[in-house]
Write a protein that holds these residues in place. Sequence first.
Motif, PDB file in Angstrom:
ATOM      1  N   ALA B  82       0.843  -1.195   0.000  1.00  0.00           N
ATOM      2  CA  ALA B  82       0.000   0.000   0.000  1.00  0.00           C
ATOM      3  C   ALA B  82       0.877   1.243   0.000  1.00  0.00           C
ATOM      4  CB  ALA B  82      -0.916   0.001   1.218  1.00  0.00           C
ATOM      5  N   VAL B  83       0.619   2.142  -0.949  1.00  0.00           N
ATOM      6  CA  VAL B  83       1.384   3.384  -1.057  1.00  0.00           C
ATOM      7  C   VAL B  83       0.441   4.564  -0.856  1.00  0.00           C
ATOM      8  CG1 VAL B  83       2.806   4.824  -2.570  1.00  0.00           C
ATOM      9  CG2 VAL B  83       2.995   2.321  -2.689  1.00  0.00           C
ATOM     10  N   HIS B  84       0.785   5.428   0.074  1.00  0.00           N
ATOM     11  CA  HIS B  84      -0.040   6.614   0.332  1.00  0.00           C
ATOM     12  C   HIS B  84       0.723   7.875  -0.067  1.00  0.00           C
ATOM     13  CE1 HIS B  84      -2.147   9.464   3.383  1.00  0.00           C
ATOM     14  NE2 HIS B  84      -2.629   9.591   2.169  1.00  0.00           N
ATOM     15  N   LEU B  85       0.207   8.570  -1.079  1.00  0.00           N
ATOM     16  CA  LEU B  85       0.760   9.880  -1.436  1.00  0.00           C
ATOM     17  C   LEU B  85      -0.042  10.897  -0.645  1.00  0.00           C
ATOM     18  CD1 LEU B  85       1.088   9.342  -5.312  1.00  0.00           C
ATOM     19  CD2 LEU B  85       2.704   8.748  -3.491  1.00  0.00           C
ATOM     20  N   ALA B  86       0.522  11.341   0.472  1.00  0.00           N
ATOM     21  CA  ALA B  86      -0.242  12.131   1.434  1.00  0.00           C
ATOM     22  C   ALA B  86      -0.339  13.592   0.999  1.00  0.00           C
ATOM     23  CB  ALA B  86       0.412  12.033   2.805  1.00  0.00           C
ATOM     24  N   THR B  87      -1.561  14.142   1.099  1.00  0.00           N
ATOM     25  CA  THR B  87      -1.786  15.558   0.814  1.00  0.00           C
ATOM     26  C   THR B  87      -2.321  16.223   2.081  1.00  0.00           C
ATOM     27  OG1 THR B  87      -4.122  15.364   0.222  1.00  0.00           O
ATOM     28  CG2 THR B  87      -2.513  14.913  -1.522  1.00  0.00           C
ATOM     29  N   ASP B  88      -2.423  17.553   2.013  1.00  0.00           N
ATOM     30  CA  ASP B  88      -2.951  18.268   3.181  1.00  0.00           C
ATOM     31  C   ASP B  88      -4.465  18.397   3.110  1.00  0.00           C
ATOM     32  OD1 ASP B  88      -3.343  20.071   1.187  1.00  0.00           O
ATOM     33  OD2 ASP B  88      -2.008  21.621   1.999  1.00  0.00           O
ATOM     34  N   GLY B  89      -5.102  17.674   2.173  1.00  0.00           N
ATOM     35  CA  GLY B  89      -6.565  17.688   2.111  1.00  0.00           C
ATOM     36  C   GLY B  89      -7.106  18.553   0.994  1.00  0.00           C
ATOM     37  N   ARG B  90      -6.276  19.426   0.396  1.00  0.00           N
ATOM     38  CA  ARG B  90      -6.796  20.219  -0.723  1.00  0.00           C
ATOM     39  C   ARG B  90      -6.964  19.323  -1.934  1.00  0.00           C
ATOM     40  NH1 ARG B  90      -1.595  22.589  -1.285  1.00  0.00           N
ATOM     41  NH2 ARG B  90      -2.285  24.687  -0.733  1.00  0.00           N
ATOM     42  N   GLU B  91      -7.861  19.728  -2.853  1.00  0.00           N
ATOM     43  CA  GLU B  91      -8.103  18.929  -4.048  1.00  0.00           C
ATOM     44  C   GLU B  91      -6.971  19.137  -5.050  1.00  0.00           C
ATOM     45  OE1 GLU B  91     -12.399  18.165  -5.110  1.00  0.00           O
ATOM     46  OE2 GLU B  91     -11.746  19.118  -6.967  1.00  0.00           O
ATOM     47  N   TRP B  92      -6.339  18.067  -5.470  1.00  0.00           N
ATOM     48  CA  TRP B  92      -5.339  18.129  -6.540  1.00  0.00           C
ATOM     49  C   TRP B  92      -6.060  17.951  -7.859  1.00  0.00           C
ATOM     50  CZ3 TRP B  92       0.271  16.221  -5.980  1.00  0.00           C
ATOM     51  CH2 TRP B  92       0.779  16.539  -4.708  1.00  0.00           C
ATOM     52  N   ASP B  93      -5.757  18.757  -8.860  1.00  0.00           N
ATOM     53  CA  ASP B  93      -6.435  18.585 -10.145  1.00  0.00           C
ATOM     54  C   ASP B  93      -5.875  17.345 -10.838  1.00  0.00           C
ATOM     55  OD1 ASP B  93      -4.158  19.221 -11.631  1.00  0.00           O
ATOM     56  OD2 ASP B  93      -4.959  21.070 -12.451  1.00  0.00           O
ATOM     57  N   PRO B  94      -6.549  16.872 -11.903  1.00  0.00           N
ATOM     58  CA  PRO B  94      -6.134  15.591 -12.492  1.00  0.00           C
ATOM     59  C   PRO B  94      -4.707  15.618 -13.056  1.00  0.00           C
ATOM     60  CG  PRO B  94      -7.978  16.593 -13.706  1.00  0.00           C
ATOM     61  CD  PRO B  94      -7.821  17.366 -12.449  1.00  0.00           C
ATOM     62  N   GLY B 195      -8.363 -11.308   6.426  1.00  0.00           N
ATOM     63  CA  GLY B 195      -7.997 -10.182   5.562  1.00  0.00           C
ATOM     64  C   GLY B 195      -8.053  -8.872   6.334  1.00  0.00           C
ATOM     65  N   ARG B 196      -9.117  -8.712   7.111  1.00  0.00           N
ATOM     66  CA  ARG B 196      -9.266  -7.476   7.889  1.00  0.00           C
ATOM     67  C   ARG B 196      -8.171  -7.350   8.931  1.00  0.00           C
ATOM     68  NH1 ARG B 196     -14.824  -8.387   8.512  1.00  0.00           N
ATOM     69  NH2 ARG B 196     -15.901  -7.642   6.674  1.00  0.00           N
ATOM     70  N   LEU B 197      -7.820  -8.496   9.542  1.00  0.00           N
ATOM     71  CA  LEU B 197      -6.756  -8.456  10.552  1.00  0.00           C
ATOM     72  C   LEU B 197      -5.432  -8.055   9.910  1.00  0.00           C
ATOM     73  CD1 LEU B 197      -7.591 -11.618  12.682  1.00  0.00           C
ATOM     74  CD2 LEU B 197      -7.827  -9.201  13.329  1.00  0.00           C
ATOM     75  N   ARG B 198      -5.160  -8.645   8.732  1.00  0.00           N
ATOM     76  CA  ARG B 198      -3.930  -8.335   8.013  1.00  0.00           C
ATOM     77  C   ARG B 198      -3.901  -6.834   7.676  1.00  0.00           C
ATOM     78  NH1 ARG B 198      -4.576 -12.005   4.063  1.00  0.00           N
ATOM     79  NH2 ARG B 198      -5.412 -10.463   2.622  1.00  0.00           N
ATOM     80  N   ALA B 199      -5.057  -6.322   7.251  1.00  0.00           N
ATOM     81  CA  ALA B 199      -5.134  -4.921   6.830  1.00  0.00           C
ATOM     82  C   ALA B 199      -4.824  -3.979   7.985  1.00  0.00           C
ATOM     83  CB  ALA B 199      -6.524  -4.628   6.266  1.00  0.00           C
ATOM     84  N   ARG B 200      -5.309  -4.355   9.170  1.00  0.00           N
ATOM     85  CA  ARG B 200      -5.127  -3.467  10.309  1.00  0.00           C
ATOM     86  C   ARG B 200      -3.637  -3.267  10.598  1.00  0.00           C
ATOM     87  NH1 ARG B 200      -8.533  -5.525  15.132  1.00  0.00           N
ATOM     88  NH2 ARG B 200     -10.119  -5.780  13.528  1.00  0.00           N
ATOM     89  N   LYS B 201      -2.869  -4.355  10.378  1.00  0.00           N
ATOM     90  CA  LYS B 201      -1.446  -4.298  10.733  1.00  0.00           C
ATOM     91  C   LYS B 201      -0.552  -3.931   9.550  1.00  0.00           C
ATOM     92  CE  LYS B 201      -2.123  -8.272  13.271  1.00  0.00           C
ATOM     93  NZ  LYS B 201      -1.775  -9.629  13.090  1.00  0.00           N
ATOM     94  N   ALA B 202      -1.132  -3.807   8.353  1.00  0.00           N
ATOM     95  CA  ALA B 202      -0.304  -3.637   7.150  1.00  0.00           C
ATOM     96  C   ALA B 202       0.535  -2.365   7.218  1.00  0.00           C
ATOM     97  CB  ALA B 202      -1.198  -3.596   5.917  1.00  0.00           C
ATOM     98  N   ALA B 203       1.770  -2.468   6.725  1.00  0.00           N
ATOM     99  CA  ALA B 203       2.634  -1.286   6.648  1.00  0.00           C
ATOM    100  C   ALA B 203       2.172  -0.416   5.482  1.00  0.00           C
ATOM    101  CB  ALA B 203       4.077  -1.726   6.419  1.00  0.00           C
ATOM    102  N   ILE B 204       2.137   0.887   5.708  1.00  0.00           N
ATOM    103  CA  ILE B 204       1.760   1.818   4.638  1.00  0.00           C
ATOM    104  C   ILE B 204       3.020   2.585   4.237  1.00  0.00           C
ATOM    105  CG2 ILE B 204       0.300   3.766   3.988  1.00  0.00           C
ATOM    106  CD1 ILE B 204      -1.478   1.471   4.756  1.00  0.00           C
ATOM    107  N   ASP B 205       3.329   2.544   2.943  1.00  0.00           N
ATOM    108  CA  ASP B 205       4.492   3.278   2.421  1.00  0.00           C
ATOM    109  C   ASP B 205       4.038   4.722   2.174  1.00  0.00           C
ATOM    110  OD1 ASP B 205       6.481   4.392   0.875  1.00  0.00           O
ATOM    111  OD2 ASP B 205       6.560   2.729  -0.568  1.00  0.00           O
ATOM    112  N   ARG B 206       4.358   5.602   3.130  1.00  0.00           N
ATOM    113  CA  ARG B 206       3.840   6.978   3.065  1.00  0.00           C
ATOM    114  C   ARG B 206       4.845   7.908   2.405  1.00  0.00           C
ATOM    115  NH1 ARG B 206       3.483  11.848   5.647  1.00  0.00           N
ATOM    116  NH2 ARG B 206       1.381  12.617   6.127  1.00  0.00           N
ATOM    117  N   ARG B 207       4.368   8.671   1.420  1.00  0.00           N
ATOM    118  CA  ARG B 207       5.251   9.645   0.756  1.00  0.00           C
ATOM    119  C   ARG B 207       4.535  10.991   0.730  1.00  0.00           C
ATOM    120  NH1 ARG B 207       6.534   5.655  -4.408  1.00  0.00           N
ATOM    121  NH2 ARG B 207       6.701   3.774  -3.123  1.00  0.00           N
ATOM    122  N   GLU B 208       5.283  12.037   0.608  1.00  0.00           N
ATOM    123  CA  GLU B 208       4.667  13.368   0.590  1.00  0.00           C
ATOM    124  C   GLU B 208       5.063  14.138  -0.651  1.00  0.00           C
ATOM    125  OE1 GLU B 208       5.047  15.778   4.087  1.00  0.00           O
ATOM    126  OE2 GLU B 208       4.560  14.101   5.418  1.00  0.00           O
TER     127      GLU B 208
END
Lengths: 315, 255
Positions: B82-94, B195-208
């Motif tokens: 799982a990769v998360h491209l983290a934003t501050d909540g503003r809408e990014w255009d396409p 599956g749900r248990l695995r998801a709870r513990k899954a590592a998230i690759d966070r990038r900004e």
Amino acid sequence: MTVLVFVEHEDGAIAEASLEAATLARRLAGDDVQAVAMGGDHAGETGLGPITLHVADDERLAGGYAPAAWGRAVADVAGRVGAAVVMAPGTDRGNEVAAYVAAFLGQPMAANCTDVRPADPLEVTRVRWGGSLLEEATLRGSPAVITVSPHAVGVERAPGAASVATFRPPLQDDDLRVRVTAKEQPPAGKVSLGEARVVVGGGRGMGGADGFQVLEELAGLLGGAVGCSRAVTSAGWRPHTDQIGQTGARIAPDLYIACGISGAIQHIVGCKAAKRIMTVNTDPEAPILAQSDWAIVGDARAVVAALVAELRSGA
Amino acid sequence: MNVLACVKRVPATAGRIRLVEGDREIDTRYLGFTVSPHEECAVEEAVRLVEANGGSATVLTLGPEESVDQLRSAVAVGAQRAVHLATDGREWDPGATAGAIADAVRADRDAGMSYDLLLFGNEAADTGDYQVPVRVAHALGLPCVTGIKQLSVDDGRATAKREASGGWEVFDVPLPAVVAVREGINLPRFASVPGRLRARKAAIDRREPAWPGNALDMVRLVVPGGEDKRVEMLGQGPEAAPAAASIIRNLGLVP
Ligand SMILES: Cc1cc2nc3c(=O)[nH]c(=O)nc-3n(C[C@H](O)[C@H](O)[C@H](O)COP(=O)(O)OP(=O)(O)OC[C@H]3O[C@@H](n4cnc5c(N)ncnc54)[C@H](O)[C@@H]3O)c2cc1C
Ligand SMILES: Nc1ncnc2c1ncn2[C@@H]1O[C@H](COP(=O)(O)O)[C@@H](O)[C@H]1O
């Protein structure tokens, strides 16, 4: 301000959604409109009026729809005529070709616009959530690329023949990596959801796949088609081809009979073009009633079975 | 094979949409969140391809902190990474969104993870921009097909079909490729308890990623003025059938 409109056609007949885009283009730019098409014979009246119609003439395009190549051709004309706006119909192909134009030129694109206003930056109104919400937006860039939401603009056919200018687009090898290589025709004889005059829809309230038996009977009697909500396809009761709504089919029958369907907005955007809606629901407060002309409160299986019997009795 | 699926967090609207003051956002106080049905199918397709061919399925989203919920939902149905491209909540255009996704794919490639297939939804549920997949494909120099409802992969090529006037258009695409899919391509599974248990513990690759600015800018949202109809009540239960039948007859709809 020059506006270039990408138009789709079948054997030279310009498609309705493309004429809608051309109509909006004229409202925006008056006479300063040109069009571009992929091949075809465009002699005589096209509905586009006496404008310049650029026609890509290239044997590499003859083999079938090739999205990137079509996008390249439109981007080429846009550059040559100095278009400030490129428009396309908000169809599958129109949106796809427009996306390539925007990507190739590094410019913004707004899909499924219902209106466009001349301003700097350009102002548009466009649909979100498949039509249940509108957005006013601005596009900074030139050319700005926009597609026109189907059925949002009434077509005004412009009289007069177009002056055709054929061109050979500067295609790159990569543009032809993806193309339609075969077509499979629809099965004959089945009334399609999109074209049916009567659609009988079932939702979670039908209680199971077997609940659709009686809906099939009603649709059969009326020469119509059976549709359903997403709750039904997600449960595996019906195939997704039957789904009506934002991520399913859009229907426009004379009568939609909605049975055991609550009327979520994502469902409503798919059936709001129905001329009349008749609802059967156990809940008199279900949101679909506010969209309906007639409603029966009760168990859908029992009501539809009685309706089938009534219609069969032929009184 | 390695497959990427891109999803976008959106409010699960059902009834009438309400806006918050300023008309720039949907009032989500009483709403849950989800992803587009098309994107659920993209995740399912990724998981099935990996089950059949080996490799890994990665789910990626660009969005606010809370979008991690949508990544975990995808892990719960079988995605491995799982990769998360983290934003501050503003809408990014396409355009901005596509740029950040393309950068993330390049960064993964440089780190040894090359994707054979990049799966997208055909259009985002909320903005319906119809362009992120094509822009990502262009940025990465990959072939792209959209609107796909049948996909099969064999020997470095994909056969992809999309509906056209009731029939099908067939595309033959060399891999790696970008494929935007529609709901109906498969029937997504529900998450299992493990599956749900695995998801709870899954590592998230966070990038900004840095926001490059928007060229398509929302000014305001408008709830279309669809007036409610005045519904005529035909009655209760089967007794109302004759009234319904006569309406249908009067409309001339009985052949
Ligand atoms: C991005 C997105 C896209 C979506 N796209 C679609 C789409 O394309 N199409 C779509 O349909 N949905 C779509 N949805 C889902 C939508 O939000 C609803 O969840 C769905 O439409 C609900 O289906 P339903 O009305 O059958 O079920 P419910 O909302 O559960 O409604 C069931 C109804 O049946 C009634 N009922 C119960 N028992 C009976 C009975 N015995 N007789 C008669 N009535 C009875 C109940 O009163 C209720 O009104 C989408 C959602 C999202 C977030
Ligand atoms: N913020 C996002 N994060 C991840 N994927 C996205 C995002 N926005 C769009 N996409 C992907 O691109 C597809 C098409 O989006 P769009 O072009 O915005 O309609 C979506 O169905 C997603 O698969």
